[in-house]
Design an enzyme around this catalytic site. Structure first.
Site, PDB file in Angstrom:
ATOM      1  N   HIS A 117       0.839  -1.199   0.000  1.00  9.41           N
ATOM      2  CA  HIS A 117       0.000   0.000   0.000  1.00  9.41           C
ATOM      3  C   HIS A 117       0.873   1.248   0.000  1.00  9.41           C
ATOM      4  O   HIS A 117       1.450   1.595   1.035  1.00  9.41           O
ATOM      5  CB  HIS A 117      -0.895   0.026   1.242  1.00  9.41           C
ATOM      6  CG  HIS A 117      -1.978  -1.000   1.232  1.00  9.41           C
ATOM      7  ND1 HIS A 117      -3.077  -0.901   0.414  1.00  9.41           N
ATOM      8  CD2 HIS A 117      -2.141  -2.154   1.932  1.00  9.41           C
ATOM      9  CE1 HIS A 117      -3.873  -1.947   0.614  1.00  9.41           C
ATOM     10  NE2 HIS A 117      -3.321  -2.720   1.527  1.00  9.41           N
ATOM     11  N   HIS A 164      -0.997  -6.568  -5.444  1.00  7.79           N
ATOM     12  CA  HIS A 164      -1.110  -7.835  -4.721  1.00  7.79           C
ATOM     13  C   HIS A 164      -0.515  -8.938  -5.580  1.00  7.79           C
ATOM     14  O   HIS A 164      -0.734  -8.972  -6.783  1.00  7.79           O
ATOM     15  CB  HIS A 164      -2.586  -8.142  -4.451  1.00  7.79           C
ATOM     16  CG  HIS A 164      -2.848  -9.578  -4.108  1.00  7.79           C
ATOM     17  ND1 HIS A 164      -3.547 -10.444  -4.930  1.00  7.79           N
ATOM     18  CD2 HIS A 164      -2.484 -10.313  -3.024  1.00  7.79           C
ATOM     19  CE1 HIS A 164      -3.616 -11.635  -4.369  1.00  7.79           C
ATOM     20  NE2 HIS A 164      -2.980 -11.591  -3.223  1.00  7.79           N
ATOM     21  N   ASN A 211       0.618 -13.309  -5.313  1.00  8.23           N
ATOM     22  CA  ASN A 211       0.655 -14.536  -4.532  1.00  8.23           C
ATOM     23  C   ASN A 211       1.126 -15.658  -5.447  1.00  8.23           C
ATOM     24  O   ASN A 211       0.705 -15.748  -6.585  1.00  8.23           O
ATOM     25  CB  ASN A 211      -0.765 -14.832  -4.004  1.00  8.23           C
ATOM     26  CG  ASN A 211      -0.896 -16.192  -3.345  1.00  8.23           C
ATOM     27  OD1 ASN A 211      -1.696 -17.018  -3.767  1.00  8.23           O
ATOM     28  ND2 ASN A 211      -0.096 -16.437  -2.325  1.00  8.23           N
ATOM     29  N   VAL A 212       2.053 -16.474  -4.954  1.00  6.63           N
ATOM     30  CA  VAL A 212       2.401 -17.726  -5.633  1.00  6.63           C
ATOM     31  C   VAL A 212       2.393 -18.825  -4.582  1.00  6.63           C
ATOM     32  O   VAL A 212       2.867 -18.624  -3.462  1.00  6.63           O
ATOM     33  CB  VAL A 212       3.781 -17.671  -6.343  1.00  6.63           C
ATOM     34  CG1 VAL A 212       3.664 -16.941  -7.675  1.00  6.63           C
ATOM     35  CG2 VAL A 212       4.857 -17.012  -5.493  1.00  6.63           C
ATOM     36  N   ARG A 213       1.829 -19.947  -4.938  1.00 12.86           N
ATOM     37  CA  ARG A 213       1.665 -20.996  -3.924  1.00 12.86           C
ATOM     38  C   ARG A 213       1.651 -22.385  -4.561  1.00 12.86           C
ATOM     39  O   ARG A 213       1.343 -22.550  -5.738  1.00 12.86           O
ATOM     40  CB  ARG A 213       0.370 -20.781  -3.148  1.00 12.86           C
ATOM     41  CG  ARG A 213      -0.869 -20.791  -4.023  1.00 12.86           C
ATOM     42  CD  ARG A 213      -2.140 -20.452  -3.224  1.00 12.86           C
ATOM     43  NE  ARG A 213      -3.324 -20.515  -4.082  1.00 12.86           N
ATOM     44  CZ  ARG A 213      -3.802 -19.492  -4.786  1.00 12.86           C
ATOM     45  NH1 ARG A 213      -3.216 -18.313  -4.744  1.00 12.86           N
ATOM     46  NH2 ARG A 213      -4.876 -19.638  -5.551  1.00 12.86           N
ATOM     47  N   HIS A 245     -20.969  -7.221  -4.117  1.00 12.56           N
ATOM     48  CA  HIS A 245     -21.996  -6.408  -3.453  1.00 12.56           C
ATOM     49  C   HIS A 245     -21.956  -4.947  -3.913  1.00 12.56           C
ATOM     50  O   HIS A 245     -22.826  -4.155  -3.553  1.00 12.56           O
ATOM     51  CB  HIS A 245     -21.842  -6.493  -1.932  1.00 12.56           C
ATOM     52  CG  HIS A 245     -20.543  -5.938  -1.421  1.00 12.56           C
ATOM     53  ND1 HIS A 245     -19.318  -6.490  -1.710  1.00 12.56           N
ATOM     54  CD2 HIS A 245     -20.284  -4.861  -0.648  1.00 12.56           C
ATOM     55  CE1 HIS A 245     -18.360  -5.787  -1.125  1.00 12.56           C
ATOM     56  NE2 HIS A 245     -18.915  -4.792  -0.472  1.00 12.56           N
ATOM     57  N   GLY A 305      -8.243 -20.768  11.911  1.00 14.13           N
ATOM     58  CA  GLY A 305      -7.133 -20.723  12.853  1.00 14.13           C
ATOM     59  C   GLY A 305      -5.778 -20.428  12.226  1.00 14.13           C
ATOM     60  O   GLY A 305      -4.749 -20.793  12.774  1.00 14.13           O
ATOM     61  N   GLY A 306      -5.783 -19.763  11.077  1.00 14.52           N
ATOM     62  CA  GLY A 306      -4.515 -19.310  10.495  1.00 14.52           C
ATOM     63  C   GLY A 306      -3.898 -18.217  11.348  1.00 14.52           C
ATOM     64  O   GLY A 306      -4.503 -17.749  12.322  1.00 14.52           O
ATOM     65  N   ARG A 307      -2.696 -17.777  10.977  1.00 13.48           N
ATOM     66  CA  ARG A 307      -2.013 -16.764  11.771  1.00 13.48           C
ATOM     67  C   ARG A 307      -2.553 -15.374  11.384  1.00 13.48           C
ATOM     68  O   ARG A 307      -2.178 -14.801  10.360  1.00 13.48           O
ATOM     69  CB  ARG A 307      -0.510 -16.837  11.520  1.00 13.48           C
ATOM     70  CG  ARG A 307       0.275 -15.966  12.480  1.00 13.48           C
ATOM     71  CD  ARG A 307       1.769 -16.200  12.331  1.00 13.48           C
ATOM     72  NE  ARG A 307       2.502 -15.456  13.328  1.00 13.48           N
ATOM     73  CZ  ARG A 307       3.001 -14.234  13.130  1.00 13.48           C
ATOM     74  NH1 ARG A 307       2.824 -13.622  11.976  1.00 13.48           N
ATOM     75  NH2 ARG A 307       3.655 -13.621  14.102  1.00 13.48           N
TER      76      ARG A 307
END
Lengths: 306, 306
Positions: free
Chosen positions: B102, B112, B114-116, B181, B264-266
């Protein structure tokens, strides 16, 4: 004894409640409410109308929204008829008043209140109605005296309807307004009930009215007590940071908000609850013993306040 | 040709990617990243570790988080094996790098990426892995040239792996990063893919690397081009208001965020994506023809940029 409910009377009560509440707020902060009547466009599955009232940028309230809405639909959603299979698929009406007030001064807590009715209208029969709602308080700086006052008014509002109601609705509130991903309460709680008709319809409606009527008694004395407390940039920063938790609760956990946004509800009315200004920062830690740390250790844990 | 994947090699790539990206950011904004290694406490169902890196309050970046995580679990969740029934219930590993930057200046867009990878490890067999990720850009003030550049780099990153990939992943991105929305795109899109192994494991891993490696090429030239553009209080206000949409998307619609928080992720690592400062206001309307109105009409709609 007859236990018929007049839905027009419920509507009239709710509209009057909205007017009384915004009027009372204006006696403390004269910033005018924007009054925005709306109607769902014809052709959508849910029909309905409402009045959104919102005050923004006032000296006392930075954002205070109070909305009335009244929707009708051709078929009760399955979730509403789990305990009433005989009403499955009946046409329904739902109406309610919902409010969240975000004060500017970090010493004045945020309040949320909601009262609502849902009524099934099986063809050729009288409507069957049940009620929900409650109120809860979210301080940024904790004051025991305020928490005791708020809970006392909640208890008093329910007392005429049964001694067991306050303890039940207090626990219900604690378990609902909880940021599970933080293992933290949203605030100091209050009362919450849903799906309520066990006193009969008329008496349950009276109970809902008693809760609605109690909001100003529960909240305004606290506002009056704290609104002149001086505050500094550090306290403002803490308030903005804590407001992030409010956003997290409402967008991640609140079933009403989530369901409303995902099912085509009126976005700007649903998001009345959002704070005007919010901050996030990574793993903020306040020094042990500070007022900020005390909020978490002493207030944002379920406690018996009265 | 053998198509075996070495999970340690994937881990090494991801950790190196994280280091390269935060290093490159520091060449533009020297504010140090907080480097926070973490480990899940033993005894929880999911085991794992990670490194969260976050820079806050810099002159160029107000909040820039880049996290690596690596979790292992005893059983693939049912959602992961819908298309691979033979792997149902197998132990698994999942790892990835996720970032959101940001910037302070409203003319510099938020990015943003992300690689996974997720890998099933059926007992006595080689791991079976598939990949996901992508990147997308969220401007507050729209510049066609920036959107074209960003999408060009995305296309170039995928080209060696098949001509059809960019168009497919571009549409996938548009349909994912959408505030339903609001009937609004989150930004100008980019690319998004999930559950990908159709090129074989090794080649799919190479494709994921090509996407990861492309982030700096896609984003830094835009930062350089816009970072010295002067901005005023009105533009800042619009940026804070639009950041509210970012929060709404991430907390209401983003499956990863929602699932992570509810399972329950961090929390603080998941919420790296939250903007540092955000505003909400009721039914903001910008004058037709203004730059602010143009963002919605010209940029936050699915468009072919290249």
């Amino acid at each position: 004894m007859t236990d018929k409910i007049d839905l027009q009377q419920v509507r009239a009560y709710l509209l009057d409640l909205q007017t009384r509440i915004t009027g009372a707020l204006n006696s403390m902060d004269p910033t005018p409410f924007v009054i925005d009547p709306w109607e769902k466009p014809p052709g959508e599955k849910l029909q309905g109308n409402g009045i959104t009232q919102i005050l923004e940028g006032g000296p006392l309230f930075e954002r205070a929204g109070c909305g009335f809405s009244h929707v009708t639909g051709p078929q009760l959603p399955p979730s509403a008829t789990q305990h009433r299979p005989e009403l499955a698929g009946a046409p329904f009406e739902a109406m309610g008043v919902s409010l969240v007030f975000h004060p500017r001064n970090p010493h004045v807590p945020t309040v949320h209140m909601n009262v609502r009715m849902i009524a099934a209208k099986p063809p050729g029969q009288d409507p069957v109605a049940w009620f929900g709602g409650g109120m809860d308080l979210t301080p940024y700086y904790g004051y025991e005296e305020d928490a005791v006052h708020f809970h006392s008014v909640c208890r008093r509002a329910l007392e005429p309807f049964g001694q067991d109601l306050y303890p039940r609705f207090k626990i219900w509130c604690d378990s609902y307004f909880r940021n599970l991903h933080r293992n933290e309460q949203r605030g100091i709680g209050g009362i919450f009930f849903d799906d309520f008709s066990e006193l009969g319809m008329l008496r349950s409606f009276e109970m809902m009215q008693s809760v609605g009527d109690a909001l100003l008694k529960a909240y305004l004395p606290i506002v009056q007590r704290r609104m002149d407390t001086p505050w500094n940039a550090h306290q403002r920063d803490f308030q903005l940071y804590r407001r992030g938790r409010y956003v997290e609760f409402n967008l991640v956990w609140d079933r009403g908000t989530h369901f409303g946004l995902q099912s085509g509800g009126r976005t700007e009315s649903i998001l009345l609850s959002m704070p005007p200004e919010v901050r996030w920062s990574y793993q903020r830690q306040d020094p042990p013993g500070s007022q900020e740390a005390r909020l978490l250790s002493h207030f944002l844990v379920p406690r018996d306040w009265v």
